[in-house]
Design an enzyme around this catalytic site. Structure first.
Site, PDB file in Angstrom:
ATOM      1  N   GLY A 306       0.836  -1.202   0.000  1.00 40.40           N
ATOM      2  CA  GLY A 306       0.000   0.000   0.000  1.00 40.40           C
ATOM      3  C   GLY A 306       0.865   1.244   0.000  1.00 40.40           C
ATOM      4  O   GLY A 306       2.092   1.175   0.115  1.00 40.40           O
ATOM      5  N   GLY A 311       5.112   7.266   2.533  1.00 39.03           N
ATOM      6  CA  GLY A 311       5.924   6.338   1.745  1.00 39.03           C
ATOM      7  C   GLY A 311       5.143   5.123   1.302  1.00 39.03           C
ATOM      8  O   GLY A 311       3.939   5.002   1.551  1.00 39.03           O
ATOM      9  N   VAL A 313       4.641   0.959   1.213  1.00 35.21           N
ATOM     10  CA  VAL A 313       4.871  -0.189   2.103  1.00 35.21           C
ATOM     11  C   VAL A 313       5.025  -1.455   1.257  1.00 35.21           C
ATOM     12  O   VAL A 313       4.207  -1.720   0.377  1.00 35.21           O
ATOM     13  CB  VAL A 313       3.710  -0.332   3.115  1.00 35.21           C
ATOM     14  CG1 VAL A 313       3.957  -1.487   4.065  1.00 35.21           C
ATOM     15  CG2 VAL A 313       3.507   0.959   3.896  1.00 35.21           C
ATOM     16  N   ASP A 424      -3.100  10.347  15.938  1.00 37.02           N
ATOM     17  CA  ASP A 424      -3.549  10.017  14.585  1.00 37.02           C
ATOM     18  C   ASP A 424      -4.297   8.682  14.567  1.00 37.02           C
ATOM     19  O   ASP A 424      -4.072   7.835  13.701  1.00 37.02           O
ATOM     20  CB  ASP A 424      -2.342   9.978  13.631  1.00 37.02           C
ATOM     21  CG  ASP A 424      -2.789  10.194  12.180  1.00 37.02           C
ATOM     22  OD1 ASP A 424      -3.969  10.571  11.964  1.00 37.02           O
ATOM     23  OD2 ASP A 424      -1.967   9.965  11.277  1.00 37.02           O
TER      24      ASP A 424
HETATM   25  N1  LIG Z   1       2.525  -3.825   9.131  1.00 37.64           N
HETATM   26  C1  LIG Z   1       1.796  -3.928   8.028  1.00 37.64           C
HETATM   27  N2  LIG Z   1       1.391  -5.145   7.620  1.00 37.64           N
HETATM   28  C2  LIG Z   1       0.642  -5.247   6.513  1.00 37.64           C
HETATM   29  N3  LIG Z   1       0.273  -4.235   5.765  1.00 37.64           N
HETATM   30  C3  LIG Z   1       0.650  -2.991   6.118  1.00 37.64           C
HETATM   31  C4  LIG Z   1       1.448  -2.784   7.275  1.00 37.64           C
HETATM   32  N4  LIG Z   1       1.683  -1.457   7.391  1.00 37.64           N
HETATM   33  C5  LIG Z   1       1.061  -0.878   6.369  1.00 37.64           C
HETATM   34  N5  LIG Z   1       0.443  -1.795   5.591  1.00 37.64           N
HETATM   35  C6  LIG Z   1      -0.325  -1.542   4.399  1.00 37.64           C
HETATM   36  O1  LIG Z   1       0.222  -0.446   3.741  1.00 37.64           O
HETATM   37  C7  LIG Z   1      -0.750   0.543   3.568  1.00 37.64           C
HETATM   38  C8  LIG Z   1      -0.091   1.906   3.685  1.00 37.64           C
HETATM   39  O2  LIG Z   1       0.268   2.105   5.039  1.00 37.64           O
HETATM   40  P1  LIG Z   1       0.779   3.517   5.578  1.00 37.64           P
HETATM   41  O3  LIG Z   1       0.893   3.418   7.047  1.00 37.64           O
HETATM   42  O4  LIG Z   1       1.991   3.924   4.830  1.00 37.64           O
HETATM   43  O5  LIG Z   1      -0.307   4.462   5.134  1.00 37.64           O
HETATM   44  P2  LIG Z   1      -1.684   4.826   5.739  1.00 37.64           P
HETATM   45  O6  LIG Z   1      -1.678   4.655   7.211  1.00 37.64           O
HETATM   46  O7  LIG Z   1      -2.698   4.035   4.982  1.00 37.64           O
HETATM   47  O8  LIG Z   1      -1.750   6.341   5.381  1.00 37.64           O
HETATM   48  P3  LIG Z   1      -0.949   7.522   6.094  1.00 37.64           P
HETATM   49  O9  LIG Z   1       0.511   7.270   5.913  1.00 37.64           O
HETATM   50  O10 LIG Z   1      -1.399   8.726   5.355  1.00 37.64           O
HETATM   51  O11 LIG Z   1      -1.364   7.534   7.520  1.00 37.64           O
HETATM   52  C9  LIG Z   1      -1.794   0.285   4.657  1.00 37.64           C
HETATM   53  O12 LIG Z   1      -3.046   0.724   4.275  1.00 37.64           O
HETATM   54  C10 LIG Z   1      -1.764  -1.229   4.761  1.00 37.64           C
HETATM   55  O13 LIG Z   1      -2.633  -1.815   3.838  1.00 37.64           O
END
Ligand SMILES: Nc1ncnc2c1ncn2[C@@H]1O[C@H](COP(=O)(O)OP(=O)(O)OP(=O)(O)O)[C@@H](O)[C@H]1O
Length: 612
Positions: A306, A311, A313, A424
């Protein structure tokens, strides 16, 4: 493992004990009458049993009642045979089958003893192979080393310039004359071989008692009880004893071998388990990785999970068992504060409802955060109306998720040395593991503060529109504190109940229904939640979640419960939960199709800088 070892050894000993008992019972060693006559030894000497006995150890009736069968143990634990004329010989071996006893002189000088040996007064004779050729034997001493036909030097009696020789008397040599030697003494009528200065042992045999007949039947021999004459009796079973003993030893050996083998195998398994655990444990302490490691772990950024504001992931694999999600941070974003925040805050906390930071990478301008992999992604994917069957997780699970998140936030607020304010909380930052246990993630905006600090300073509003508490926008609405997280949590729970966004910031449409207010009005009016919930139990959960959500989004932070209270509310049945005061008092309380109030959470609302 120690317990396992102890119990195995215990069983091994128990088993051995029973086998041994069986053997002893089998050959009568435990019988009272026989027991005091049981075979015995002087040190490592031969086994002594009937017709012999060891004086002082075996009672009289254990040996044959004739001089010569009474043995004794010397101080050096040698077996001694006492014969008439105070001759004491060392017993080397007793052959009960052939009835032969092998003896030697305790001082190693047999020829010195032989003159006193009067076998006729003993039960023994020289053994048959020594009977072939009998003669007298003369012992000389000479002043010079001498050599003649049959003579042999008796080294145990010789000394420097004093040479002692033994020579068969009928050899015909006139040693006195020829060799200038002097006769010392003569031993009468002994087997030819014994007249040899180098001979050290002699075999004696006995004819009575005839225990060899018992031995032939593999039986023990003893004096017949209640008999006036010394008559013998055969009893027990020699063969079975040795077989049983052999069997016993074999079984014990086999068990021991299996046991040791099994133990070693188990021990190796345990060792490799510990090694593996330590490897994994290392991986669970935030470790620094290089950018090359990140490339290797993500297999060249093969699988994208995602994209977030900070950034992308990627999925990665540290070992066969440890899967990770790696957030590769955008260079352009921030000044590294989020990165430092994450490592500093979640790097050192462990809670079942907080995502675990496995490691990080700060390799030049490249930065990444490595988290445990949570296969069900973020909660946002599952916030959908209850009738959207393929996404809706069910009310029971929703309740568990809300409770897990509440416990995670409570831990951040109360459970650490320093209070952690997340700032958040929203469905994107709640990740779900394979069992749908929720884990709070994304600590980029979090703040550390003292446990008893009631308000925190904040220079800019932080958080996500729709979940941000009013005081985070403006100090006019109160101080920023841990209650700001409670507000975000309330909004999250209400979204879970409604299965939709409370506020859609992408629609600047004033006609939007503001779900929290709508639901408040329903509850206050005692109406059904209109969520099309069939099961009564599910309706109860939905109502409880809605009430807790409404308590948490009270406009004034003081009116919101702490997370501890929120947890208690969620854990309770919910029947007696009071409905809170109207959080939207400025709007018409009777409207059930309320619109987003203009003064509320609008993303264009300007953040007011706050200082301490
Ligand atoms: N530890 C994890 N295990 C599995 N998937 C993850 C994990 N962390 C993030 N993801 C996936 O990556 C996506 C992007 O996560 P990220 O934390 O970068 O962004 P977000 O929380 O969706 O948005 P923001 O950064 O604006 O808060 C998530 O929606 C999730 O689907």
């Amino acid at each position: 493992m120690i317990n396992l070892l102890v119990s195995n050894v215990y069983y091994l000993y128990l088993f051995s004990f029973w086998i041994l008992l069986l053997v002893l019972v089998d050959h009568g060693a435990l019988g009272v009458a026989v027991n005091d006559c049981k075979e015995s030894k002087c040190g490592s000497g031969p086994a002594v049993r009937f017709p012999f006995r060891i004086k002082g150890r075996h009672p009289d009736h254990c040996g044959y009642p004739q001089l010569g069968f009474d043995l004794s143990c010397s101080e050096r634990k040698e077996t001694l045979l006492e014969l008439p004329n105070s001759v004491k010989l060392l017993v080397k071996k007793i052959d009960y089958f052939s009835q032969v006893v092998t003896v030697s002189d305790p001082q190693g000088c047999l020829l010195k003893q032989l003159p006193n040996l009067n076998l006729s007064a003993s039960p023994f004779q020289f053994h048959h192979y020594e009977l072939g050729y009998w003669e007298n034997c003369t012992i000389f001493h000479c002043l010079k080393r001498t050599q003649w036909s049959a003579a042999t030097q008796v080294s145990c009696q010789s000394a420097p310039n004093y040479y002692v020789y033994s020579n068969p008397s009928n050899s015909g040599d006139d040693v006195n004359k020829v060799f200038n030697c002097t006769k010392m003494y003569e031993i009468i009528n002994i087997p030819y071989e014994l007249c040899n200065g180098n001979n050290r042992i002699v075999h004696l045999n006995w004819s009575y008692p005839r225990c060899s007949s018992c031995e032939e039947q593999y039986k023990y021999c003893k004096l017949k009880a209640d008999s006036t004459q010394p008559v013998i009796d055969c009893y027990g079973n020699l063969e079975r004893k040795s077989i049983a003993l052999g069997l016993f030893l074999l079984i014990v050996t086999v068990i021991a071998v299996f046991y040791i083998y099994g133990f070693n195998k188990k021990e190796k398994e345990y060792q490799s388990k510990i090694e593996k655990f330590l490897e994994d444990y290392k991986a669970f302490k935030p470790t620094r990785y290089s950018y090359n490691d990140i490339k290797r772990i993500t297999n060249q950024f093969k699988e994208e999970l995602g994209e977030g504001a900070y950034g992308t992931v990627y999925k990665g694999k540290i070992s066969e068992e440890i899967l990770v999600a790696i957030k590769v941070l955008k260079n352009s974003k921030g000044n590294g504060e989020e990165f430092v925040n994450e490592v500093r805050i979640i790097g050192k906390i462990h809670h079942v409802n907080v995502v675990r930071l496995v490691g990080f990478c700060a390799d030049g301008f490249r930065r990444a955060l490595i988290y445990e992999y949570l296969p069900n992604g973020s909660l946002a994917r599952f916030i959908s109306p209850a009738d959207a069957k393929n996404h809706f997780l069910g009310w029971k699970r929703m309740q568990d998720i809300a409770l897990g998140v509440a416990k995670g936030i409570e831990y951040l607020h109360q459970g650490c040395n320093q209070r952690i304010l997340h700032f958040d909380i929203n469905p994107h930052n709640i990740l779900l593991d394979h069992n749908f246990n929720p884990k709070i993630s994304d600590f980029g905006l979090a703040k550390l503060c003292l446990q008893d600090q009631s308000a925190v300073s904040m220079t800019t509003a932080r958080g996500t529109i729709g979940y941000m508490a009013p005081e985070v926008f403006s100090r006019n609405f109160g101080n920023v504190s841990y209650k700001s997280d409670v507000y975000s949590f309330g909004m999250l729970v209400l979204e879970m109940v409604g299965g939709r966004k409370n506020v859609d910031v992408n629609q600047g449409n004033d006609e939007q229904i503001y779900f929290p207010e709508w639901i408040y009005n329903l509850l206050e009016g005692g109406e059904d939640l209109r969520l099309e919930i069939d099961a009564e139990e599910d309706a109860k959960i939905a109502k409880k979640l809605a009430i807790v959500g409404l308590w948490c989004i009270q406009w004034n932070p003081v009116d919101r419960p702490s997370m501890k209270i929120a947890v208690q509310m969620l854990e309770g049945e919910g029947d007696n939960l009071p409905i809170p005061a109207n959080p939207f008092s400025s709007t018409n309380p009777t409207r059930t199709n309320a619109r987003i109030p203009g003064r509320q959470l609008h993303h264009e609302l300007e953040a007011i800088s706050e200082t301490e």
